[in-house]
Design an enzyme around this catalytic site. Structure first.
Site, PDB file in Angstrom:
ATOM      1  N   HIS A  67       0.710 -32.689   5.118  1.00  0.00           N
ATOM      2  CA  HIS A  67       2.059 -33.471   5.071  1.00  0.00           C
ATOM      3  C   HIS A  67       3.023 -32.701   6.105  1.00  0.00           C
ATOM      4  O   HIS A  67       3.881 -33.472   6.465  1.00  0.00           O
ATOM      5  CB  HIS A  67       2.483 -33.138   3.603  1.00  0.00           C
ATOM      6  CG  HIS A  67       3.695 -33.387   3.171  1.00  0.00           C
ATOM      7  ND1 HIS A  67       4.834 -32.403   3.168  1.00  0.00           N
ATOM      8  CD2 HIS A  67       4.689 -34.460   3.193  1.00  0.00           C
ATOM      9  CE1 HIS A  67       5.984 -32.876   2.808  1.00  0.00           C
ATOM     10  NE2 HIS A  67       5.745 -34.166   2.850  1.00  0.00           N
ATOM     11  N   GLU A  70       2.493 -34.334   9.453  1.00  0.00           N
ATOM     12  CA  GLU A  70       3.341 -35.663   9.437  1.00  0.00           C
ATOM     13  C   GLU A  70       4.520 -35.447   9.739  1.00  0.00           C
ATOM     14  O   GLU A  70       5.069 -36.191  10.372  1.00  0.00           O
ATOM     15  CB  GLU A  70       2.630 -36.295   8.073  1.00  0.00           C
ATOM     16  CG  GLU A  70       3.529 -37.595   7.837  1.00  0.00           C
ATOM     17  CD  GLU A  70       4.435 -37.568   6.626  1.00  0.00           C
ATOM     18  OE1 GLU A  70       3.878 -37.512   5.342  1.00  0.00           O
ATOM     19  OE2 GLU A  70       5.693 -37.950   6.722  1.00  0.00           O
ATOM     20  N   HIS A  71       5.467 -34.575   9.031  1.00  0.00           N
ATOM     21  CA  HIS A  71       6.691 -34.523   9.303  1.00  0.00           C
ATOM     22  C   HIS A  71       6.871 -34.152  10.710  1.00  0.00           C
ATOM     23  O   HIS A  71       8.045 -34.535  11.360  1.00  0.00           O
ATOM     24  CB  HIS A  71       7.122 -33.231   8.353  1.00  0.00           C
ATOM     25  CG  HIS A  71       8.141 -33.677   7.245  1.00  0.00           C
ATOM     26  ND1 HIS A  71       9.458 -33.375   7.109  1.00  0.00           N
ATOM     27  CD2 HIS A  71       7.467 -34.350   6.217  1.00  0.00           C
ATOM     28  CE1 HIS A  71       9.721 -33.893   5.882  1.00  0.00           C
ATOM     29  NE2 HIS A  71       8.423 -34.445   5.369  1.00  0.00           N
ATOM     30  N   GLU A 143      12.311 -30.557   0.178  1.00  0.00           N
ATOM     31  CA  GLU A 143      11.500 -31.949  -0.507  1.00  0.00           C
ATOM     32  C   GLU A 143      10.702 -31.407  -1.688  1.00  0.00           C
ATOM     33  O   GLU A 143      10.648 -32.074  -2.676  1.00  0.00           O
ATOM     34  CB  GLU A 143      10.674 -32.532   0.673  1.00  0.00           C
ATOM     35  CG  GLU A 143       9.878 -33.785   0.048  1.00  0.00           C
ATOM     36  CD  GLU A 143       9.111 -34.128   1.165  1.00  0.00           C
ATOM     37  OE1 GLU A 143       9.016 -33.713   2.398  1.00  0.00           O
ATOM     38  OE2 GLU A 143       8.079 -35.013   0.994  1.00  0.00           O
TER      39      GLU A 143
END
Lengths: 434, 418
Positions: A67, A70-71, A143
């Site tokens: 993740h 991906e960011h 997040e």
């Protein structure tokens, strides 16, 4: 590209594999203005131990790295973020990570080919520095905290932790604030270099486009110098059949308790079609037991135990399979008792032919409806690729399912030790004795 | 858009077709529109829920569910929502087009919708007491459950504080305290009132033929259209008590909402679209000033956006932030708002915002339900400019017009939930 047809759907689709292993799927949707492209990497939050390309020993990486990667993908060396570039083209871009895949996508009405070119080129250009990695930690930490404020997220997360002892699906996709703060640029490059190779990626396009133009653009921008390797050794862990904990209770800022019952299942399918069929049959069984037309739902509804619907379904994913049902109730443990009783009856008496026929129709209708949205169709197609299945085969597979299949499946499901009950109570109940 | 072909238009009933054969799903929607009132809102909210619990032909929810499954998973929707001082209630059925299945379900689908609207148990018989009590409890739970969604809750609270004692502050689900005293008789009354004192819109979206629909409308969904319905013009004045309100609910992440009045009249098309571009530049997505300067550059928040409500002439800016960053975040956000007012943005910012909005508009043509809502909105608001004309206006607004549209942006309240 090879052209294939699904007669029952009145739908063609196209497929090819490039020299460097990149697989391309195109599903035409004539007359639609929106065009959608998704570049998906076979790398998800479950992939935490693997043998890097070129080495012979496995390495372990920090939770939440897929993740994080991906960011960071959106950052480009020239300082102009990828999202900004897409905005200037007038298309809407996004990305997501789940347990088994990372997808980079865009959708829009104009500038498709240019956007596609950029999609492929930006995913091929990683750029991680000490500074930009540190900055991202702050954003991702926010997040993670946003999810922690969501009682439904807590409910699901706790259930997965209790269901699985070793399988990485028990770890939340974004990781924890602690684990992400340990991530370094080198670690990101290790993951990128192994997994983000073309033979481990798939390009899915849905909409009304010109194939030749699309292929030309892809071939132009595809970096053939990137070493490619389809087979990547991912270390899997042994997982017992039974759940780790049967009950997990937590608290959150909600007005009524949320509950989720998870049913762990054995992974015993070999081919993608078998997996797809198993998922549909199990889904039908869950509908028969929990949906609005069911005997159980009627009983729970009339007793005042439920608020709203029961949502139920079954997932046949790469590396794990389970079914679940969740909802809101003033007394989740009482709901569980009623559910247990019902499952006992259903396992003994089976599902009636009339219920089966009716539910099959419902599933067919629901499936066909997903074809009406370019992004819905694309997302489903990408998702089923993770188990190697073709989403367009769904209608033929379901038409093939018989009541005998349901009976056989039912006898394997809901075995002793397969269930977990996860509850999130309102904060106000914390001081009361449960 | 503007693909709606009118079939019939009476004083209070309008029916039309949006023809589109690209989809596998068809949809039939019936909208009821009336002026919102504090005394009716809870009853109407409960009524719309009760109408989906049983009809003369399908008395229980199990009967209804089974019927829907039989019709290849026909999906029945119904709810109440607000447009400024108007209350809109709707029922719709979405179902698979006959082309893709073994038998024709079109007539059955229309009959089912007709049955829901004209033969609800609550209007003609007595609903079982336990079901009535259950649905009342469900509505209470529904209203209370809004607390689960902290982000949405913060927005609602901000609106409530801006429009105390004003129709705009009436929540679309109604008031918890009103629920207990509602009787089945009350619902029978309000049902009659709903059918006779609302404007009604019947829209067929999908693969339909005008002739066959005209024939059906003679027999099914036959409302009495011969009544004049009055809806008054709304007033846009806010009534603020305190300009900063902080509430504590023990959240992990702080939810900041800033409420503005924007003075944009829905009928002033050019100004409305200039404002839309201005808002997009400010906080309408990943291309915006708020996203880039407050989130990306300062790592201040995970989500941040600005959202105008066209009916209430307001804009809300919202952000999820670390609680200790409250003052700094507020300062940064205010700076960005001023930038737009003063014209401190580039031609590229304008071009990107326009591209984004145009892309979003054109994409809506690919969804049968979006097309239906958009065309219903335009019909009911009597918007004369066509959808494509509006898109052309959007593409042509100038920097001066964009700045001008932001001159009435006035910060009214800061709400912070932590």
């Amino acid at each position: 590209m090879e052209k294939l047809s699904i007669k029952s759907l009145n739908q063609d689709y196209y497929f090819t594999t490039l020299k460097n292993g990149l697989e391309i799927y195109y599903i035409p949707k004539k007359g639609f203005k929106q065009k959608y492209a998704s570049l998906t990497v076979d790398f998800g939050s479950n992939d935490l131990e693997f043998v890097p390309i070129g080495l012979d020993k496995p390495i372990k990486v920090n939770d939440g790295i897929a993740h994080f990667l991906e960011h960071k993908m959106f950052e480009q060396e020239d300082g102009v973020g990828a999202l900004e570039r897409f905005s200037k083209l007038g298309v809407s871009a996004n990305a997501y990570t789940n347990y088994t895949q990372t997808s980079y996508l865009f959708s829009g009405v104009d500038n498709f080919y240019e956007s596609l070119k950029f999609l492929i080129s930006y995913v091929q250009s990683p750029f991680y520095t000490e500074e930009n990695v540190e900055k991202e930690k702050g954003i991702i930490a926010q997040e993670i905290k946003m999810y922690e404020d969501m009682p439904t997220w807590t409910l699901m997360n706790n259930a997965r932790r209790a269901m699985y002892k070793n399988n990485n699906v028990r770890i939340s996709i974004a990781g924890s604030v602690e684990s992400i703060y340990r991530i370094t640029p080198d670690e990101l490059y290790d993951c990128y270099n192994t997994f983000y190779n073309p033979a481990n990626m798939k390009l899915v396009i849905v909409g009304d486009i010109d194939i030749d133009e699309m292929l030309k653009v892809v071939e132009e921008v595809n970096d053939l110098s990137i070493p490619h390797q389809k087979e990547i050794i991912r270390i899997e862990k042994e997982e017992p059949e039974c759940v780790s904990r049967k009950l997990v209770e937590d608290y959150g800022s909600i007005s009524m308790p949320l509950f989720l019952i998870g049913y762990k299942d054995r992974e015993n399918t070999k081919t993608p079609i078998e997996k797809l069929k198993k998922e549909i049959i199990s889904d039908i069984i869950f509908e028969a037991i929990f949906s609005e037309g069911s005997r159980l739902y009627d009983r729970l509804y009339r007793s005042g135990l439920l608020m709203g619907d029961l949502k139920a379904g079954y997932l046949c994913q790469k590396g794990y399979e389970y079914g679940l049902v969740y909802g809101m109730s003033i007394d989740p443990k009482k709901v569980k008792e009623a559910v247990d009783e019902e499952i006992k009856i259903v396992k003994k008496e089976g599902i009636s032919l009339s219920d089966f026929d009716r539910l099959k129709k419902k599933f067919i209708g629901a499936y066909l409806m997903t074809h009406d949205s370019v992004s819905g169709l694309a997302n489903n197609f990408v998702s089923y690729l993770s188990i190697g299945a073709n989403y367009l085969d769904y209608l033929d597979v379901i038409n093939d399912i018989s009541i005998v299949d349901v009976r056989d499946r039912l006898s394997e499901m809901f075995y002793e030790g397969s269930e977990v009950l996860s509850i999130v109570y309102p904060n106000e109940q914390k001081d009361k004795v449960l | 858009m503007d693909s709606i072909e009118l079939i019939k238009k009476d004083k209070s009933v309008v029916s039309g077709i949006i023809f589109d054969d690209r989809f596998k799903t068809n949809q039939i929607s019936v909208f009821f529109e009336r002026e919102i009132s504090k005394k009716d809102i809870t009853k109407l909210s409960l009524l719309f829920n009760m109408m989906r619990t049983g009809t003369i032909e399908y008395p229980t929810h199990t009967d209804m569910a089974k019927r829907e499954e039989e019709l290849y998973g026909l999906s029945l929707g119904g709810s109440t929502t607000k447009k400024g001082n108007k209350l809109v209630g709707y029922f719709k059925v979405s179902f698979i087009s006959d082309k893709y299945i073994d038998r024709s379900i079109l007539d059955d689908a229309i009959s089912y919708l007709d049955e829901i609207i004209f033969n609800p148990l609550i209007a003609y018989a007595k609903s079982p007491d336990d079901i009535f009590l259950l649905e009342k409890q469900n509505l209470k739970n529904e209203i209370e459950a809004k607390i689960n969604d902290k982000i949405g809750y913060a927005q609602d609270r901000c609106l409530e504080l801006m429009f105390e004692n004003h129709p705009f502050s009436i929540p679309d689900s109604g008031y918890i305290d009103d629920i207990d005293s509602i009787s089945q008789e009350d619902l029978k009354e309000i049902y009659k009132d709903l059918l006779s004192n609302s404007k009604k819109y019947i829209i067929f979206s999908g693969d339909f033929e005008k002739d066959s629909i005209q024939k059906i409308l003679g027999e099914k969904l036959a409302f009495d259209g011969d009544i004049e319905i009055e809806i008054s013009e709304p007033c846009f004045d806010v009534s603020i008590d305190k300009t900063v309100v902080e509430e504590n609910m023990g959240t992990t992440q702080g939810k900041l909402v800033i409420g503005y009045t924007n003075g944009i009249n829905r009928k002033d098309t050019r100004k409305r679209f200039s404002y839309m571009v201005a808002n997009s530049i400010l906080g309408g997505g990943a291309h915006s000033l708020l996203f880039n300067n407050v989130r990306e550059k300062e790592s201040m928040c995970y989500y941040i956006s600005s959202s105008p409500d066209k009916y209430m002439q307001i804009t809300l800016i919202q952000a999820g932030i670390e609680i200790e960053n409250y003052e700094r975040a507020l300062e940064l956000i205010r700076k960005e708002v001023e930038k737009v007012r003063m014209g401190d943005f580039t031609d590229e910012d304008i071009s990107t915002a326009k591209k984004y909005l145009v892309n979003a508009r054109k994409s809506m043509a690919d969804s049968i339900s979006s097309k239906t809502i958009i065309d219903f909105d335009r019909l009911s608001d009597d918007i004369q400019t066509s959808f494509d004309e509006e898109t052309a206006i959007l593409e042509n607004v100038t920097k001066e017009e964009i700045m001008e549209s932001f001159q009435d942006m006035k910060e009214e309240i800061v709400y912070f939930l932590s």
